[in-house]
Design an enzyme around this catalytic site. Sequence first.
Site, PDB file in Angstrom:
ATOM      1  N   SER A 146      64.996 -23.571  13.655  1.00 18.29           N
ATOM      2  CA  SER A 146      63.938 -22.669  14.116  1.00 18.29           C
ATOM      3  C   SER A 146      63.318 -23.208  15.409  1.00 18.29           C
ATOM      4  CB  SER A 146      62.921 -22.480  12.994  1.00 18.29           C
ATOM      5  OG  SER A 146      62.095 -21.369  13.268  1.00 18.29           O
ATOM      6  N   ASP A 222      67.309 -13.426   7.384  1.00 15.88           N
ATOM      7  CA  ASP A 222      66.204 -14.213   7.937  1.00 15.88           C
ATOM      8  C   ASP A 222      65.114 -13.255   8.420  1.00 15.88           C
ATOM      9  OD1 ASP A 222      64.579 -15.712   9.760  1.00 15.88           O
ATOM     10  OD2 ASP A 222      66.211 -17.150   9.994  1.00 15.88           O
ATOM     11  N   HIS A 255      65.430 -17.840   6.020  1.00 16.92           N
ATOM     12  CA  HIS A 255      65.008 -18.843   7.005  1.00 16.92           C
ATOM     13  C   HIS A 255      64.649 -20.190   6.362  1.00 16.92           C
ATOM     14  CE1 HIS A 255      63.889 -19.580  11.174  1.00 16.92           C
ATOM     15  NE2 HIS A 255      62.733 -20.108  10.818  1.00 16.92           N
TER      16      HIS A 255
END
Lengths: 277, 277
Positions: A146, A222, A255
Amino acid sequence: MEVVSRTRSFGGEQLVCRHASEATGTAMRFAVFVPPAASRGPVPVLWFLAGLTCTEANFTEKAGAQRVAAELGLMLVAPDTSPRGEGVADDPAYDLGQGAGFYLDATEAPWAPHFRMEQWITGELPGVVAANLPADMARQGITGHSMGGHGALTLALRHPGRYRSVSAFAPISSPTRCPWGEKALAAYLGADRAAWRAHDAATLIADGARVAEILVDQGTADQFLDGQLKPQLLREACEAAGIPLQLRMQDAYDHSYFFVASFVADHLRWHAERLAR
Amino acid sequence: MEVVSRTRSFGGEQLVCRHASEATGTAMRFAVFVPPAASRGPVPVLWFLAGLTCTEANFTEKAGAQRVAAELGLMLVAPDTSPRGEGVADDPAYDLGQGAGFYLDATEAPWAPHFRMEQWITGELPGVVAANLPADMARQGITGHSMGGHGALTLALRHPGRYRSVSAFAPISSPTRCPWGEKALAAYLGADRAAWRAHDAATLIADGARVAEILVDQGTADQFLDGQLKPQLLREACEAAGIPLQLRMQDAYDHSYFFVASFVADHLRWHAERLAR
């Protein structure tokens, strides 16, 4: 360097370390997995940069990477994601300030005095690691998740030759073109968007920065995929520049660290292969 | 049964679930890993009972067990360690009350109304799992860590034929003879030590309870080894009873989930072998 804790893991040692950083002017923490092979000599180093709200602990405790790192003889270094503590600027939002350093050196108030994550991770911490741990600093790779995927990509692009291999999990592919990035870059670097391009993987590549190849895993479920991560912007930049990008869209993954854990072994093997050359 | 969250993991699904428990009179949470093989039919179930201060999350997020469970086609069920919430008795200490249910049914005030963990885990929850998930309840194994190792051993000994396989990580081997156990058993079961013997793996065995065999891993650097866990008491009881005990002392490992993660694959394979018979 102070060793805060030392725990046996897969025949190696999981350390949590702290040192007084000149770059940030604070005590900075990082976790290090030392594989069993390090008892026979220096081993290659894989950096893992974590995402928003994380510390050195998330990857260390949740990704299950030690097993394969032990098998491959890789040292894993997982730095904290920002300076912290009293006297360090912060913001009540989760996506700015402490826990959200974005792996760059801030130029703007109130962030500039301590938010110098790029200088810490590329300038200072490698020296601390080299001086205190059995690390072969000629063989470094970098990855992250991320915001940390953004960090891995941009630091590799900004420091050619430093990292022999770079990969990312669900990276923020182009922070100049997503809300997380626009907010952070404006705060840390100021309103002039021209300065932002040097901290965005896609625009760095468009502006001529190069790495040999990139591996990216991205979950299709995600929740940040379309709004924040935008891997197609990285793909377009890589295609235009001729950089081989292996972008693996992973069906139904989200995620979380369950996603990272599911594919971390692939990444470690990919890096180990390239670090062995 | 309500599915609180559903996350892709190693090709399977990691669920967190909640249901209104009649046994405890509260909403109880548990985590379930459903392996990919469950799409082709019911799969064997391995219960994991966690230790003091834990919830359903610790094992689920930190042990890295999903990888091998996916490979072996094992469902993992990780229940919370006690009832919780307003109106549920608690104690300020970490080793009594919420987060410290000790896998038994309390008879004493103020615990008796809600602290019915044995009834929940052996009487009620299997029905919830069977009704809602692709589980083969004829093939169940049980394991756990610390207080949960005590739970795995005592529930297997107290419910003959229920679990085909039982193992433990750093279990409290004889709670009638250690501070954690003496405190909890006195609180939950009252001052009469005779009642405690039926909730202590070593004394259960001495009093005639039997399982086919036991696998235990124990770190030699575990800070609770001598004062609380005392695996020699389990060894003595097994030797006297002729129960094959594989007690593996693991050099330099501590009491953390880094220890559990390092050996969880061995335990899963050991259970899967026995559940396949």
